[in-house]
Design a protein around this motif. Structure first.
Motif, PDB file in Angstrom:
ATOM      1  N   GLU A 163       8.407   8.306   6.293  1.00 23.31           N
ATOM      2  CA  GLU A 163       8.314   9.585   7.246  1.00 23.31           C
ATOM      3  C   GLU A 163       8.979   9.063   8.273  1.00 23.31           C
ATOM      4  O   GLU A 163       9.809   9.995   8.996  1.00 23.31           O
ATOM      5  CB  GLU A 163       6.864  10.122   7.230  1.00 23.31           C
ATOM      6  CG  GLU A 163       6.814  11.105   7.920  1.00 23.31           C
ATOM      7  CD  GLU A 163       6.792  11.206   9.444  1.00 23.31           C
ATOM      8  OE1 GLU A 163       7.108  12.223  10.098  1.00 23.31           O
ATOM      9  OE2 GLU A 163       6.356  10.144  10.071  1.00 23.31           O
ATOM     10  N   ASN A 173       0.879  -1.295  -0.155  1.00 19.99           N
ATOM     11  CA  ASN A 173       0.065  -0.070   0.094  1.00 19.99           C
ATOM     12  C   ASN A 173       0.750   1.127   0.176  1.00 19.99           C
ATOM     13  O   ASN A 173       1.869   1.442   0.915  1.00 19.99           O
ATOM     14  CB  ASN A 173      -1.049  -0.091   1.139  1.00 19.99           C
ATOM     15  CG  ASN A 173      -1.838   0.926   1.419  1.00 19.99           C
ATOM     16  OD1 ASN A 173      -1.622   2.150   0.787  1.00 19.99           O
ATOM     17  ND2 ASN A 173      -3.091   0.769   1.712  1.00 19.99           N
ATOM     18  N   SER A 180       0.196   4.008   0.984  1.00 19.01           N
ATOM     19  CA  SER A 180       0.053   5.082   2.099  1.00 19.01           C
ATOM     20  C   SER A 180       1.101   4.553   3.252  1.00 19.01           C
ATOM     21  O   SER A 180       1.859   5.275   4.212  1.00 19.01           O
ATOM     22  CB  SER A 180      -1.357   5.160   2.417  1.00 19.01           C
ATOM     23  OG  SER A 180      -1.931   3.919   3.001  1.00 19.01           O
ATOM     24  N   ASP A 181       0.929   2.935   3.201  1.00 18.87           N
ATOM     25  CA  ASP A 181       2.013   2.410   4.289  1.00 18.87           C
ATOM     26  C   ASP A 181       3.314   2.968   4.040  1.00 18.87           C
ATOM     27  O   ASP A 181       4.036   3.315   4.912  1.00 18.87           O
ATOM     28  CB  ASP A 181       1.829   0.897   4.135  1.00 18.87           C
ATOM     29  CG  ASP A 181       0.390   0.439   4.644  1.00 18.87           C
ATOM     30  OD1 ASP A 181      -0.344   1.201   5.477  1.00 18.87           O
ATOM     31  OD2 ASP A 181      -0.003  -0.670   4.248  1.00 18.87           O
ATOM     32  N   HIS A 182       3.653   2.789   2.558  1.00 21.26           N
ATOM     33  CA  HIS A 182       4.949   3.295   2.397  1.00 21.26           C
ATOM     34  C   HIS A 182       5.466   4.486   2.708  1.00 21.26           C
ATOM     35  O   HIS A 182       6.430   4.816   3.320  1.00 21.26           O
ATOM     36  CB  HIS A 182       5.230   2.952   0.740  1.00 21.26           C
ATOM     37  CG  HIS A 182       5.300   1.771   0.326  1.00 21.26           C
ATOM     38  ND1 HIS A 182       5.571   0.719   1.189  1.00 21.26           N
ATOM     39  CD2 HIS A 182       4.919   1.263  -0.876  1.00 21.26           C
ATOM     40  CE1 HIS A 182       5.773  -0.599   0.269  1.00 21.26           C
ATOM     41  NE2 HIS A 182       5.030  -0.119  -0.878  1.00 21.26           N
ATOM     42  N   PHE A 183       4.425   5.590   2.479  1.00 19.83           N
ATOM     43  CA  PHE A 183       4.689   6.901   2.899  1.00 19.83           C
ATOM     44  C   PHE A 183       4.960   7.084   4.226  1.00 19.83           C
ATOM     45  O   PHE A 183       5.731   7.834   4.682  1.00 19.83           O
ATOM     46  CB  PHE A 183       3.440   7.633   2.314  1.00 19.83           C
ATOM     47  CG  PHE A 183       3.485   9.260   2.902  1.00 19.83           C
ATOM     48  CD1 PHE A 183       4.002  10.175   2.001  1.00 19.83           C
ATOM     49  CD2 PHE A 183       2.872   9.564   4.096  1.00 19.83           C
ATOM     50  CE1 PHE A 183       4.226  11.499   2.659  1.00 19.83           C
ATOM     51  CE2 PHE A 183       2.941  10.784   4.536  1.00 19.83           C
ATOM     52  CZ  PHE A 183       3.667  11.777   3.636  1.00 19.83           C
ATOM     53  N   TRP A 184       4.126   6.421   5.266  1.00 16.96           N
ATOM     54  CA  TRP A 184       4.231   6.473   6.607  1.00 16.96           C
ATOM     55  C   TRP A 184       5.541   6.009   7.050  1.00 16.96           C
ATOM     56  O   TRP A 184       6.269   6.400   8.077  1.00 16.96           O
ATOM     57  CB  TRP A 184       3.121   6.244   7.450  1.00 16.96           C
ATOM     58  CG  TRP A 184       1.958   7.183   7.099  1.00 16.96           C
ATOM     59  CD1 TRP A 184       0.623   6.752   6.327  1.00 16.96           C
ATOM     60  CD2 TRP A 184       1.770   8.700   7.502  1.00 16.96           C
ATOM     61  NE1 TRP A 184       0.068   7.931   6.089  1.00 16.96           N
ATOM     62  CE2 TRP A 184       0.384   8.960   6.723  1.00 16.96           C
ATOM     63  CE3 TRP A 184       2.614   9.586   8.194  1.00 16.96           C
ATOM     64  CZ2 TRP A 184       0.060  10.068   6.930  1.00 16.96           C
ATOM     65  CZ3 TRP A 184       2.237  10.815   8.255  1.00 16.96           C
ATOM     66  CH2 TRP A 184       0.937  11.050   7.866  1.00 16.96           C
TER      67      TRP A 184
END
Length: 83
Positions: A26, A17, A19-23
């Motif tokens: 971060e 996912n 969004s999982d990679h993004f967080w």
């Protein structure tokens, strides 16, 4: 920094996912910003200790100290070599 950038690319390119990679990225960047290999105030008076810290934290290797003075190389040895 180059190693970290490659790790970030691998993370972002991995299956899963976005969004999982993004967080996760971060969190990694927040943690990595505290790493002495990323952020360091360089002073001649503390350079030897900075280099020793780089070796101890795996930022550089003893092979990368090839060509430096013997005094610097001895100080750059990780504690495991001091015993």
């Amino acid at each position: 920094m180059e190693r970290l950038t490659k790790e970030y690319i691998e993370l972002l390119s991995s299956p899963g996912n976005a969004s999982d990679h993004f967080w996760e990225l971060e969190e990694r960047i927040r943690k990595d910003k505290k790493n002495p290999g990323v952020l360091i105030e360089v002073r001649k008076s503390s350079a030897i200790w900075d280099i020793a810290g780089f070796v101890g934290n795996g930022i550089i290797t003893m092979d990368e100290l090839d060509g430096f003075s013997e005094d610097l190389i001895e100080i750059g040895l990780p504690q495991s070599h001091w015993l």
